[in-house]
Scaffold this motif. Sequence first.
Motif, PDB file in Angstrom:
ATOM      1  N   PRO A  71       0.786 -21.404  -6.226  1.00 37.50           N
ATOM      2  CA  PRO A  71      -0.111 -20.511  -5.485  1.00 37.50           C
ATOM      3  C   PRO A  71      -1.353 -21.262  -5.010  1.00 37.50           C
ATOM      4  CG  PRO A  71       0.592 -19.499  -7.549  1.00 37.50           C
ATOM      5  CD  PRO A  71       1.031 -20.935  -7.599  1.00 37.50           C
ATOM      6  N   HIS A  72      -1.686 -21.084  -3.756  1.00 36.34           N
ATOM      7  CA  HIS A  72      -2.879 -21.738  -3.199  1.00 36.34           C
ATOM      8  C   HIS A  72      -3.313 -20.966  -1.961  1.00 36.34           C
ATOM      9  CE1 HIS A  72      -5.768 -24.925  -2.551  1.00 36.34           C
ATOM     10  NE2 HIS A  72      -5.362 -25.050  -1.293  1.00 36.34           N
ATOM     11  N   ALA A  73      -4.562 -20.570  -1.918  1.00 37.81           N
ATOM     12  CA  ALA A  73      -5.106 -19.850  -0.768  1.00 37.81           C
ATOM     13  C   ALA A  73      -6.510 -20.342  -0.491  1.00 37.81           C
ATOM     14  CB  ALA A  73      -5.102 -18.343  -1.025  1.00 37.81           C
ATOM     15  N   VAL A  74      -6.891 -20.269   0.774  1.00 37.26           N
ATOM     16  CA  VAL A  74      -8.181 -20.767   1.230  1.00 37.26           C
ATOM     17  C   VAL A  74      -8.877 -19.675   2.032  1.00 37.26           C
ATOM     18  CG1 VAL A  74      -9.348 -22.468   2.699  1.00 37.26           C
ATOM     19  CG2 VAL A  74      -7.351 -23.155   1.349  1.00 37.26           C
ATOM     20  N   ARG A  75     -10.148 -19.435   1.734  1.00 37.64           N
ATOM     21  CA  ARG A  75     -10.939 -18.530   2.565  1.00 37.64           C
ATOM     22  C   ARG A  75     -12.070 -19.310   3.213  1.00 37.64           C
ATOM     23  NH1 ARG A  75     -15.212 -13.689   1.028  1.00 37.64           N
ATOM     24  NH2 ARG A  75     -15.853 -13.380   3.201  1.00 37.64           N
ATOM     25  N   VAL A  87      -6.310  -8.525  10.812  1.00 38.10           N
ATOM     26  CA  VAL A  87      -4.926  -8.780  11.194  1.00 38.10           C
ATOM     27  C   VAL A  87      -4.341  -9.746  10.166  1.00 38.10           C
ATOM     28  CG1 VAL A  87      -5.579 -10.638  12.811  1.00 38.10           C
ATOM     29  CG2 VAL A  87      -3.348  -9.511  13.026  1.00 38.10           C
ATOM     30  N   PHE A  88      -3.116  -9.475   9.740  1.00 37.07           N
ATOM     31  CA  PHE A  88      -2.496 -10.214   8.634  1.00 37.07           C
ATOM     32  C   PHE A  88      -1.078 -10.604   9.062  1.00 37.07           C
ATOM     33  CE2 PHE A  88      -2.728 -10.606   3.865  1.00 37.07           C
ATOM     34  CZ  PHE A  88      -1.490 -11.204   3.687  1.00 37.07           C
ATOM     35  N   PHE A  89      -0.754 -11.904   8.909  1.00 35.59           N
ATOM     36  CA  PHE A  89       0.563 -12.412   9.277  1.00 35.59           C
ATOM     37  C   PHE A  89       1.340 -12.862   8.044  1.00 35.59           C
ATOM     38  CE2 PHE A  89      -2.032 -13.098  13.054  1.00 35.59           C
ATOM     39  CZ  PHE A  89      -1.215 -12.618  14.072  1.00 35.59           C
ATOM     40  N   PRO A  90       2.278 -12.043   7.536  1.00 33.70           N
ATOM     41  CA  PRO A  90       3.201 -12.528   6.516  1.00 33.70           C
ATOM     42  C   PRO A  90       4.122 -13.580   7.137  1.00 33.70           C
ATOM     43  CG  PRO A  90       3.140 -10.124   6.561  1.00 33.70           C
ATOM     44  CD  PRO A  90       2.470 -10.614   7.797  1.00 33.70           C
ATOM     45  N   TRP A 103       9.980 -13.090   5.079  1.00 36.61           N
ATOM     46  CA  TRP A 103      10.204 -13.342   3.654  1.00 36.61           C
ATOM     47  C   TRP A 103       9.674 -12.140   2.885  1.00 36.61           C
ATOM     48  CZ3 TRP A 103      13.300 -17.053   1.968  1.00 36.61           C
ATOM     49  CH2 TRP A 103      13.364 -17.292   0.592  1.00 36.61           C
ATOM     50  N   ALA A 104      10.547 -11.486   2.145  1.00 44.17           N
ATOM     51  CA  ALA A 104      10.238 -10.175   1.561  1.00 44.17           C
ATOM     52  C   ALA A 104       8.963 -10.164   0.724  1.00 44.17           C
ATOM     53  CB  ALA A 104      11.423  -9.695   0.722  1.00 44.17           C
ATOM     54  N   GLU A 105       8.799 -11.146  -0.137  1.00 46.04           N
ATOM     55  CA  GLU A 105       7.623 -11.171  -1.019  1.00 46.04           C
ATOM     56  C   GLU A 105       6.321 -11.235  -0.222  1.00 46.04           C
ATOM     57  OE1 GLU A 105       5.868 -13.753  -4.828  1.00 46.04           O
ATOM     58  OE2 GLU A 105       7.622 -14.462  -3.719  1.00 46.04           O
ATOM     59  N   GLU A 106       6.367 -11.880   0.943  1.00 47.86           N
ATOM     60  CA  GLU A 106       5.154 -12.077   1.733  1.00 47.86           C
ATOM     61  C   GLU A 106       4.724 -10.821   2.474  1.00 47.86           C
ATOM     62  OE1 GLU A 106       5.355 -15.760   3.956  1.00 47.86           O
ATOM     63  OE2 GLU A 106       6.577 -16.639   2.370  1.00 47.86           O
ATOM     64  N   LEU A 107       5.607  -9.845   2.542  1.00 49.55           N
ATOM     65  CA  LEU A 107       5.220  -8.507   2.984  1.00 49.55           C
ATOM     66  C   LEU A 107       4.864  -7.638   1.790  1.00 49.55           C
ATOM     67  CD1 LEU A 107       4.911  -6.095   4.912  1.00 49.55           C
ATOM     68  CD2 LEU A 107       7.379  -5.743   4.729  1.00 49.55           C
ATOM     69  N   SER A 110       0.938 -15.089  -1.867  1.00 53.39           N
ATOM     70  CA  SER A 110       0.791 -13.843  -1.107  1.00 53.39           C
ATOM     71  C   SER A 110      -0.254 -12.901  -1.695  1.00 53.39           C
ATOM     72  CB  SER A 110       2.139 -13.120  -1.022  1.00 53.39           C
ATOM     73  OG  SER A 110       3.113 -13.927  -0.404  1.00 53.39           O
ATOM     74  N   ARG A 111      -0.192 -12.678  -2.992  1.00 49.55           N
ATOM     75  CA  ARG A 111      -1.140 -11.746  -3.610  1.00 49.55           C
ATOM     76  C   ARG A 111      -2.566 -12.269  -3.515  1.00 49.55           C
ATOM     77  NH1 ARG A 111      -1.061  -7.409  -7.018  1.00 49.55           N
ATOM     78  NH2 ARG A 111      -2.933  -7.130  -8.284  1.00 49.55           N
ATOM     79  N   ARG A 112      -2.751 -13.570  -3.732  1.00 53.17           N
ATOM     80  CA  ARG A 112      -4.096 -14.141  -3.686  1.00 53.17           C
ATOM     81  C   ARG A 112      -4.694 -14.012  -2.289  1.00 53.17           C
ATOM     82  NH1 ARG A 112      -8.810 -14.092  -5.537  1.00 53.17           N
ATOM     83  NH2 ARG A 112     -10.036 -16.000  -5.264  1.00 53.17           N
TER      84      ARG A 112
END
Length: 233
Positions: free
Chosen positions: A203-207, A104-107, A29-33, A220-222
Amino acid sequence: MTTRHPKRILMVLTSNDRMHPTDRPTGLWAEELAEPFYTLTDAGAEVTLASTAGGPVPIDPGSMKPPGDNEPAVDRMLQDEALQRGITHTHRVDELSMADFDAVFFPGGHGTMWDLPKSEGVRRVVEEAAAQGKVIASVCHGAAGLVTALRTDGQPLVAGRRVNSFTDSEERAAGLAEVVPFLLESRLRSLGAQFEGGPDWQPHAVRDGQLVTGQNPRSSRRVAELVIEALQG
């Protein structure tokens, strides 16, 4: 992140271009790269692109519009000759070692659901990253790259960890719950993860320490921002 000692990010992409056994096209998915790539490189990181098969990476045609109609990062990617060369000449993940990278990052993209869980190279780099205390991150379906990895104690990498991915609700809304090989949220839960989903399409991200996961393309940006935070310690 300083330019004198830039952080090195291994970004692993799908090589799968079909939703098997159908002939429906898929891929990255383009945005995720684009969003993470520029968020990370603009902050001074060095990003190396790899894929399960090496060589050109398929991009889901549904993730790109005519130039000028995309998210700004996607339009920037389409005009970026260096990045376009990188997308068509990715390294094979089997040939790389996490000793050379800080994260290591997985789009995502639906393509990941077919090849990331079957890739020994993906499993190995995730396990190496975990054992070496490196940052591990994914966006959306990129979390398919986490489902086979084990910790040194033999437990699933995600067991007991706060994680996020494309949700089962979003998969059903997309009309693909019966097409994908498995539901990603359900798989992560079955592995013992503490799944923390947000509202559909938001948008939702977890660390959780060195593990960073995001829910959908808009996350993606977050995710990239949280990766920078994790890399800065």
